[in-house]
Scaffold this active site. Structure first.
Site, PDB file in Angstrom:
ATOM      1  N   HIS A 328       0.849  -1.189   0.000  1.00 51.28           N
ATOM      2  CA  HIS A 328       0.000   0.000   0.000  1.00 51.28           C
ATOM      3  C   HIS A 328       0.888   1.242   0.000  1.00 51.28           C
ATOM      4  CE1 HIS A 328      -3.132   2.834   1.151  1.00 51.28           C
ATOM      5  NE2 HIS A 328      -3.976   1.901   0.794  1.00 51.28           N
ATOM      6  N   ASP A 385      -7.977  -5.170  -0.057  1.00 47.21           N
ATOM      7  CA  ASP A 385      -8.478  -6.034  -1.137  1.00 47.21           C
ATOM      8  C   ASP A 385      -8.143  -7.504  -0.936  1.00 47.21           C
ATOM      9  OD1 ASP A 385      -7.638  -3.251  -3.004  1.00 47.21           O
ATOM     10  OD2 ASP A 385      -9.667  -4.054  -2.878  1.00 47.21           O
TER      11      ASP A 385
HETATM   12  C1  SDX Z   1      -6.246   0.125  -2.886  1.00 48.28           C
HETATM   13  O1  SDX Z   1      -4.482   4.688  -2.085  1.00 48.28           O
HETATM   14  C2  SDX Z   1      -5.339   4.024  -1.453  1.00 48.28           C
HETATM   15  O2  SDX Z   1      -5.685   4.343  -0.356  1.00 48.28           O
HETATM   16  C3  SDX Z   1      -5.907   2.818  -2.156  1.00 48.28           C
HETATM   17  C4  SDX Z   1      -6.921   1.995  -1.378  1.00 48.28           C
HETATM   18  C5  SDX Z   1      -8.163   2.782  -1.122  1.00 48.28           C
HETATM   19  O3  SDX Z   1      -8.865   2.461  -0.152  1.00 48.28           O
HETATM   20  O4  SDX Z   1      -8.492   3.662  -1.950  1.00 48.28           O
HETATM   21  O5  SDX Z   1      -6.358   1.587  -0.145  1.00 48.28           O
HETATM   22  C6  SDX Z   1      -7.353   0.759  -2.141  1.00 48.28           C
HETATM   23  O6  SDX Z   1      -6.047   0.469  -4.014  1.00 48.28           O
HETATM   24  C7  SDX Z   1      -5.367  -0.869  -2.177  1.00 48.28           C
HETATM   25  C8  SDX Z   1      -4.173  -1.349  -3.063  1.00 48.28           C
HETATM   26  C9  SDX Z   1      -4.699  -2.447  -3.987  1.00 48.28           C
HETATM   27  N1  SDX Z   1      -3.671  -2.798  -4.976  1.00 48.28           N
HETATM   28  C10 SDX Z   1      -3.018  -3.975  -4.917  1.00 48.28           C
HETATM   29  O7  SDX Z   1      -3.157  -4.806  -4.022  1.00 48.28           O
HETATM   30  C11 SDX Z   1      -2.070  -4.218  -6.079  1.00 48.28           C
HETATM   31  C12 SDX Z   1      -0.760  -4.799  -5.558  1.00 48.28           C
HETATM   32  N2  SDX Z   1      -0.080  -3.736  -4.789  1.00 48.28           N
HETATM   33  C13 SDX Z   1       0.899  -2.950  -5.511  1.00 48.28           C
HETATM   34  O8  SDX Z   1       0.816  -2.858  -6.877  1.00 48.28           O
HETATM   35  C14 SDX Z   1       1.409  -1.741  -4.736  1.00 48.28           C
HETATM   36  O9  SDX Z   1       1.719  -2.169  -3.478  1.00 48.28           O
HETATM   37  C15 SDX Z   1       0.523  -0.522  -4.660  1.00 48.28           C
HETATM   38  C16 SDX Z   1       0.042  -0.104  -5.993  1.00 48.28           C
HETATM   39  C17 SDX Z   1      -0.644  -0.769  -3.764  1.00 48.28           C
HETATM   40  C18 SDX Z   1       1.375   0.601  -4.039  1.00 48.28           C
HETATM   41  O10 SDX Z   1       2.301   0.961  -4.969  1.00 48.28           O
HETATM   42  P1  SDX Z   1       3.496   1.999  -4.619  1.00 48.28           P
HETATM   43  O11 SDX Z   1       3.237   2.732  -3.371  1.00 48.28           O
HETATM   44  O12 SDX Z   1       3.757   2.776  -5.870  1.00 48.28           O
HETATM   45  O13 SDX Z   1       4.666   1.039  -4.275  1.00 48.28           O
HETATM   46  P2  SDX Z   1       5.769   0.588  -5.304  1.00 48.28           P
HETATM   47  O14 SDX Z   1       5.112  -0.005  -6.508  1.00 48.28           O
HETATM   48  O15 SDX Z   1       6.735   1.717  -5.476  1.00 48.28           O
HETATM   49  O16 SDX Z   1       6.466  -0.620  -4.490  1.00 48.28           O
HETATM   50  C19 SDX Z   1       7.562  -0.397  -3.612  1.00 48.28           C
HETATM   51  C20 SDX Z   1       8.355  -1.711  -3.652  1.00 48.28           C
HETATM   52  C21 SDX Z   1       8.799  -2.075  -5.078  1.00 48.28           C
HETATM   53  O17 SDX Z   1       9.933  -2.903  -4.965  1.00 48.28           O
HETATM   54  P3  SDX Z   1      11.419  -2.178  -5.092  1.00 48.28           P
HETATM   55  O18 SDX Z   1      11.395  -1.374  -6.380  1.00 48.28           O
HETATM   56  O19 SDX Z   1      11.547  -1.322  -3.845  1.00 48.28           O
HETATM   57  O20 SDX Z   1      12.375  -3.367  -5.133  1.00 48.28           O
HETATM   58  O21 SDX Z   1       7.511  -2.799  -3.221  1.00 48.28           O
HETATM   59  C22 SDX Z   1       7.302  -3.705  -4.296  1.00 48.28           C
HETATM   60  C23 SDX Z   1       7.660  -2.950  -5.565  1.00 48.28           C
HETATM   61  O22 SDX Z   1       8.091  -3.853  -6.579  1.00 48.28           O
HETATM   62  N3  SDX Z   1       5.890  -4.087  -4.268  1.00 48.28           N
HETATM   63  C24 SDX Z   1       5.438  -5.312  -4.521  1.00 48.28           C
HETATM   64  C25 SDX Z   1       4.056  -5.241  -4.317  1.00 48.28           C
HETATM   65  N4  SDX Z   1       3.714  -3.991  -3.969  1.00 48.28           N
HETATM   66  C26 SDX Z   1       4.852  -3.275  -3.938  1.00 48.28           C
HETATM   67  N5  SDX Z   1       6.075  -6.446  -4.877  1.00 48.28           N
HETATM   68  C27 SDX Z   1       5.281  -7.540  -5.051  1.00 48.28           C
HETATM   69  N6  SDX Z   1       3.941  -7.556  -4.870  1.00 48.28           N
HETATM   70  C28 SDX Z   1       3.303  -6.419  -4.508  1.00 48.28           C
HETATM   71  N7  SDX Z   1       1.984  -6.414  -4.347  1.00 48.28           N
END
Ligand code: SDX
Length: 451
Positions: A328, A385
């Site tokens: 998140h 989720d």
């Molecule tokens: C919602 O904003 C909100 O409040 C949203 C929400 C709401 O109520 O409105 O809470 C609802 O959208 C919840 C999130 C649902 N999405 C998912 O579950 C999709 C999977 N999660 C990710 O795609 C990600 O965690 C996000 C999109 C939720 C957050 O993305 P960020 O903040 O841009 O984080 P990032 O992509 O920069 O990740 C940081 C690191 C990266 O690795 P490094 O580059 O540091 O090596 O964490 C890794 C990412 O690759 N990472 C994941 C991951 N999420 C982040 N690696 C594997 N699986 C994941 N799910």
């Protein structure tokens, strides 16, 4: 009674509301010049550097792709603390609302700023219930969607289409009465749009709202009832969905809510602002994740249930695989909503006598990931989720409809932010800047001469 017009630290002449004799200052030096930037302190001691005069004073702008470090506004609606896993709507903890409130209570709280006395709540509910039937003829639009159209596409299109039926509610500078009227109109019509899109997608006839049902029960009747059906929806399902809608009702400046604010800031009407929020929520990185989580769990199960391979893939950037429902932007601790939904999974499936192997798999996956340094070091915990889909499956709601349920819950938050934005003293159209990195000036050269 809606909250009085907000005063915000940036607009106050006297010291800011936290009582500081004079607002703190941040200093910024650039090109040999140092300027003072006011620091705004919120009621939960969050600090923001006010850069509203930065470009005028220095010619420079800030850069923050994804806006992870940028506050787009000051807001009184929702507070969340990602480090401590706190979520409160107008100061009321989400745990208490999930336990004791109705969705209508919660919508009133988010939109008007306080929990409603019973008389006001009854009036609010009554006005909403008078709006549950779609304007005559609008249901015919559903016959135009090709078979297989995703329910979120129908929901966004139909929310925008409502604007054609309410010309009196399209005023770009709406009065308080017009704001209140469009809010109850959307709170009444949106559940019907959500249910009709589901029925259409399943090739089923539309079930009109029952006048003797309201809120979640009315919605479930329109989803799963039969024409003329006088049986009330299962109270276990009503309570489970009530909790899910409350948990999804708002989440400060998430992608879809920021979209509603940005579209609304051009003074586009509420119908199309909400339609744009639906569009943004559809994305699998946002509200579409609840559908993606179930699809991921089903993929793991179909692959024999050996989830360590998928954990390895999630850690491999080249795999193109993400652990959906994990991570998140704000929560670097457990998403408090995920905790509540995890407990609710056991309760609802137990009461309905359902054993869902995907729940067992989800729990095993969570336990394994939270022992894995990749997830622990990046503070990737289950988010809202990760478990919500398990409950929706138990209620017989198809996966494709999950994000529509998210939108149905989030409607209250979208409307609260749309209203707050319109009423904020510093209201102006949203228009970010950029840093240009393309070609500098060059001549127009005819293609034939290009060599
Ligand atoms: C919602 O904003 C909100 O409040 C949203 C929400 C709401 O109520 O409105 O809470 C609802 O959208 C919840 C999130 C649902 N999405 C998912 O579950 C999709 C999977 N999660 C990710 O795609 C990600 O965690 C996000 C999109 C939720 C957050 O993305 P960020 O903040 O841009 O984080 P990032 O992509 O920069 O990740 C940081 C690191 C990266 O690795 P490094 O580059 O540091 O090596 O964490 C890794 C990412 O690759 N990472 C994941 C991951 N999420 C982040 N690696 C594997 N699986 C994941 N799910």
């Amino acid at each position: 009674m809606s909250a009085e017009k907000q005063q915000h630290p940036m607009d106050l002449q006297e010291p800011d509301p936290t009582g500081n004799p004079s607002p703190a200052i941040a200093k910024l030096s650039i090109d040999g010049k140092t300027i003072d930037l006011p620091v705004v302190t919120g009621t939960e001691q969050e600090k923001g550097v006010d850069i509203t005069k930065l470009r005028a004073q220095t010619g420079a702008v800030t850069i923050d792709p994804g806006f992870a470090n940028t506050a787009s506004c000051l807001s009184d609606i929702t507070f969340l603390d990602g480090e401590r896993g706190i979520l409160r709507y107008r100061g009321v903890p989400i745990e208490e609302l999930a336990e004791h409130a109705t969705y209508t209570d919660t919508a009133y709280l988010l939109i008007h700023g306080n929990l409603a006395p019973q008389r006001e709540l009854d009036q609010f509910s009554g006005r909403i219930n008078q709006k549950v039937n779609l304007p005559a003829g609008l249901e015919k639009f559903y016959d135009c969607f090709p078979k297989g159209t995703h329910p979120m596409a129908m929901l966004s299109a139909m929310a925008a289409a409502l604007s054609g039926s309410y010309p009196a509610l399209l005023n770009p500078t709406p009065t308080r009465e017009e704001i209140d009227e469009v809010i109850v109109t959307l709170l009444g019509q949106f559940p019907t749009l959500c249910a009709y899109g589901y029925r259409k997608g399943q090739g089923l006839s539309l079930i009109p709202p029952r006048q003797d049902l309201a809120g979640v029960a009315s919605f479930l009747h329109m989803m799963n009832g039969r024409p003329g059906d006088q049986q009330d929806p299962n109270p276990v399902a009503v309570n489970a969905l009530r909790k899910i809608l409350i948990l999804h009702a708002d989440h400060e400046q998430n992608c879809s809510t920021s979209t509603v604010r940005l579209v609304g800031s051009s003074r586009a009407n509420a119908f199309v602002s909400i339609a744009s929020g639906v569009a943004a929520l559809w994305g699998p990185l946002h509200g579409g994740a609840n559908q993606a989580v179930i699809e991921m769990l089903e993929q793991i199960r179909a692959d024999g249930g050996e989830f360590s391979k998928f954990i390895r893939m999630a850690k491999d950037k080249d795999s193109g695989f993400r652990m959906m429902g994990f991570g998140h932007r704000v929560y670097k601790n457990f998403d408090p909503r995920a905790r509540i939904l995890k407990a609710s999974c056991d309760e609802v499936l137990g009461k309905l006598g359902i054993h869902d192997p995907l729940l067992d798999l989800a729990k095993q996956l969570e336990a394994a990931a939270l022992k894995d340094d990749y997830f622990v070091s990046r503070k990737l915990y289950p988010n809202v989720d990760f478990y919500s889909g398990i409950i929706l499956r138990a209620l017989g709601i198809p996966t494709e409809q999950f994000t529509v349920i998210f939108a149905l819950g989030r409607l209250a938050g979208w409307l609260a932010h749309w209203k707050e934005m319109l009423e904020s003293p510093g209201f102006r159209i949203g228009r970010p800047r950029q840093i240009y990195t393309g070609p500098t000036q060059r001549r127009f050269v005819r293609v034939a001469q290009r060599g």
